[in-house]
Design a protein around this motif. Structure first.
Motif, PDB file in Angstrom:
ATOM      1  N   GLY A  46       0.818  -1.214   0.000  1.00  0.00           N
ATOM      2  CA  GLY A  46       0.000   0.000   0.000  1.00  0.00           C
ATOM      3  C   GLY A  46       0.849   1.259   0.000  1.00  0.00           C
ATOM      4  O   GLY A  46       0.516   2.254  -0.659  1.00  0.00           O
ATOM      5  N   THR A  47       1.963   1.221   0.718  1.00  0.00           N
ATOM      6  CA  THR A  47       2.873   2.374   0.770  1.00  0.00           C
ATOM      7  C   THR A  47       3.551   2.584  -0.578  1.00  0.00           C
ATOM      8  O   THR A  47       3.603   3.709  -1.088  1.00  0.00           O
ATOM      9  N   LEU A  48       4.062   1.507  -1.182  1.00  0.00           N
ATOM     10  CA  LEU A  48       4.692   1.620  -2.499  1.00  0.00           C
ATOM     11  C   LEU A  48       3.675   2.102  -3.536  1.00  0.00           C
ATOM     12  O   LEU A  48       3.990   2.934  -4.392  1.00  0.00           O
ATOM     13  N   ASN A  49       2.459   1.596  -3.439  1.00  0.00           N
ATOM     14  CA  ASN A  49       1.391   2.011  -4.343  1.00  0.00           C
ATOM     15  C   ASN A  49       1.098   3.501  -4.187  1.00  0.00           C
ATOM     16  O   ASN A  49       0.945   4.223  -5.173  1.00  0.00           O
ATOM     17  N   GLY A  86      -6.075   4.297  -3.516  1.00  0.00           N
ATOM     18  CA  GLY A  86      -6.645   3.292  -4.411  1.00  0.00           C
ATOM     19  C   GLY A  86      -5.541   2.494  -5.082  1.00  0.00           C
ATOM     20  O   GLY A  86      -4.582   3.053  -5.605  1.00  0.00           O
ATOM     21  N   LEU A  87      -5.668   1.167  -5.052  1.00  0.00           N
ATOM     22  CA  LEU A  87      -4.629   0.315  -5.634  1.00  0.00           C
ATOM     23  C   LEU A  87      -4.673   0.383  -7.153  1.00  0.00           C
ATOM     24  O   LEU A  87      -5.717   0.167  -7.769  1.00  0.00           O
ATOM     25  N   LEU A  88      -3.528   0.681  -7.744  1.00  0.00           N
ATOM     26  CA  LEU A  88      -3.402   0.736  -9.195  1.00  0.00           C
ATOM     27  C   LEU A  88      -3.224  -0.651  -9.787  1.00  0.00           C
ATOM     28  O   LEU A  88      -3.671  -0.924 -10.898  1.00  0.00           O
ATOM     29  N   ALA A  96       5.885  -2.415 -10.049  1.00  0.00           N
ATOM     30  CA  ALA A  96       7.309  -2.126 -10.291  1.00  0.00           C
ATOM     31  C   ALA A  96       7.521  -1.607 -11.716  1.00  0.00           C
ATOM     32  O   ALA A  96       8.335  -0.694 -11.923  1.00  0.00           O
ATOM     33  N   ALA A  97       6.806  -2.159 -12.675  1.00  0.00           N
ATOM     34  CA  ALA A  97       6.939  -1.684 -14.056  1.00  0.00           C
ATOM     35  C   ALA A  97       6.476  -0.234 -14.174  1.00  0.00           C
ATOM     36  O   ALA A  97       7.131   0.580 -14.840  1.00  0.00           O
ATOM     37  N   ARG A  98       5.381   0.111 -13.516  1.00  0.00           N
ATOM     38  CA  ARG A  98       4.920   1.502 -13.534  1.00  0.00           C
ATOM     39  C   ARG A  98       5.925   2.401 -12.823  1.00  0.00           C
ATOM     40  O   ARG A  98       6.203   3.508 -13.259  1.00  0.00           O
TER      41      ARG A  98
END
Length: 180
Positions: A46-49, A86-88, A96-98
């Protein structure tokens, strides 16, 4: 070091640190990535998102700058996030790709900047739809500071989950100056 060099350094640091975080996160089981650790955005995932969401929003706002930065064109095809949490994506490889795409855009943006661009005001709407008009250089500083703030949280979560990110200090990327 002038303002443009400082921003370029921040962009390199951002990319370097994100690479380290995602490598460490990839070593964890999915359950650990998703585990609610009581952080602002719950889990490490969630934090990375959130960092990706916020970077996307800011970079899309930066696309409204009068200079019309070509580095930001790849973001035109990406829908603007509708929520800061909101989770992408639901899987780390896609996130990671984004992240990698955004980091490349940030590097290119900083290489495209001119000093005069930094003093331009940027008009945009915040996530609540309120019109804002702020100094572009100050917004770029906020952009990089926000990333650093949440990467610090992600680093702590990784440590709590048993993964060592290693050295995280910006000084590693600052060149030594030989004595005259």
């Amino acid at each position: 070091m002038n303002r443009l060099e400082q921003l370029a350094l921040q962009a390199r640091y951002n990319q370097w640190m994100n690479d380290k975080l995602y490598q460490a996160a990839a070593r964890l089981p999915v359950a650990a990535l998703q585990q609610d650790c009581g952080a602002f955005f719950g889990s490490l995932f969630g934090t990375l998102n959130h960092i990706v969401v916020a970077d996307t929003l800011w970079l899309q706002r930066f696309g409204q700058h009068p200079a019309g930065f070509t580095a930001l064109q790849p973001l035109q095809a990406i829908a603007a996030p509708t929520s800061l949490n909101g989770l992408l994506f639901d899987q780390l490889p896609a996130l990671a790709a984004r992240r990698q795409l955004l980091d490349e855009v940030i590097i290119r943006l900083c290489s495209e900047l001119k000093d005069s661009d930094l003093d331009q005001p940027l008009a945009y709407h915040n996530t609540r739809g309120v019109a804002q008009r702020k100094n572009f250089h100050a917004l770029l500083l906020h952009f990089f500071n926000h990333q650093t703030h949440h990467r610090g949280q992600a680093t702590t979560l990784l440590c709590q989950l048993g993964e060592d990110v290693g050295v995280t200090d910006l000084i590693v990327l600052i060149d030594d100056i030989p004595e005259a």
